[in-house]
Design a protein around this motif. Sequence first.
Motif, mmCIF file in Angstrom:
data_model
loop_
_atom_site.group_PDB
_atom_site.id
_atom_site.type_symbol
_atom_site.label_atom_id
_atom_site.label_comp_id
_atom_site.label_asym_id
_atom_site.label_seq_id
_atom_site.Cartn_x
_atom_site.Cartn_y
_atom_site.Cartn_z
ATOM 1 N N ASN A 104 0.811 -1.220 0.000
ATOM 2 C CA ASN A 104 0.000 0.000 0.000
ATOM 3 C C ASN A 104 0.844 1.270 0.000
ATOM 4 O O ASN A 104 0.292 2.375 -0.024
ATOM 5 C CB ASN A 104 -0.937 0.007 1.213
ATOM 6 N N CYS B 186 2.720 2.465 2.444
ATOM 7 C CA CYS B 186 2.586 3.150 3.723
ATOM 8 C C CYS B 186 3.874 3.016 4.527
ATOM 9 O O CYS B 186 4.048 2.054 5.294
ATOM 10 C CB CYS B 186 1.401 2.586 4.511
ATOM 11 N N ASN C 196 -3.405 1.563 7.035
ATOM 12 C CA ASN C 196 -2.637 2.263 6.001
ATOM 13 C C ASN C 196 -3.412 3.451 5.455
ATOM 14 O O ASN C 196 -2.858 4.535 5.246
ATOM 15 C CB ASN C 196 -2.283 1.317 4.853
ATOM 16 N N ARG C 197 -4.700 3.273 5.226
ATOM 17 C CA ARG C 197 -5.501 4.359 4.658
ATOM 18 C C ARG C 197 -5.776 5.456 5.682
ATOM 19 O O ARG C 197 -5.901 6.630 5.317
ATOM 20 C CB ARG C 197 -6.782 3.788 4.048
ATOM 21 N N GLY D 290 -4.206 8.818 4.320
ATOM 22 C CA GLY D 290 -5.241 9.797 4.021
ATOM 23 C C GLY D 290 -5.202 11.027 4.900
ATOM 24 O O GLY D 290 -5.793 12.051 4.557
#
Length: 202
Positions: free
Chosen positions: A78, A80, A171-172, A176
């Motif tokens: 991802n 991250c 991760n998001r 984000g």
Amino acid sequence: MAWIETISYKDATGKLRRLYDRIASSDGIVDNVMKVHSLRPHSMEGHMALYKNVLHHSGNSQPKWFLELLGVWVSVLNGCSYCVDHHAAGLARLMQDDARVADIRAALEARDILRVPVRDAEKAALRYAKKLTETPAEMRAADVADLRAEGFSDGDILEINQVVAYFAYANRTVLGLGCTTQGDVLGLSPGNSEDPDDWNHG
């Protein structure tokens, strides 16, 4: 540290301060991935409960180091770096083998599952994690059957699935909201797997 406002430990009151006290290390450090929830403490509470139960619970049968490795892998996929750095440090603390951890991280960052120094069964789990992370709508019953063929029970498969799913969420959250590791102590995690309500990071 993040693209949104966060509340520091010293400025926290009420429920937020109580949650910080549960999560903080012995010297009062709260990881930024938790601080980023500080405007909505109930969100932090849900995140921490999920994290503790998925990765640090005595009911899991897979070794904690392997669940951390899966987390590093999903975070690599991802992009991250926050979670890669934190959980690679956690993996190193658990494995107590810096050379092996360096080899694992190098292979994961090269996205070369064959080079990861783990058993074939664990490589199969890494393949499952890759597909679920990158192309989740393409998952099939055969993907689970492949893990069974490697000796994983259905409960083991659930653990693997939940780690992959948790890191998609973590991760998001980080990516984000622009969360960084500035001020964090890398690799801290809850140590008391017997008590799901003990969130202390030691």
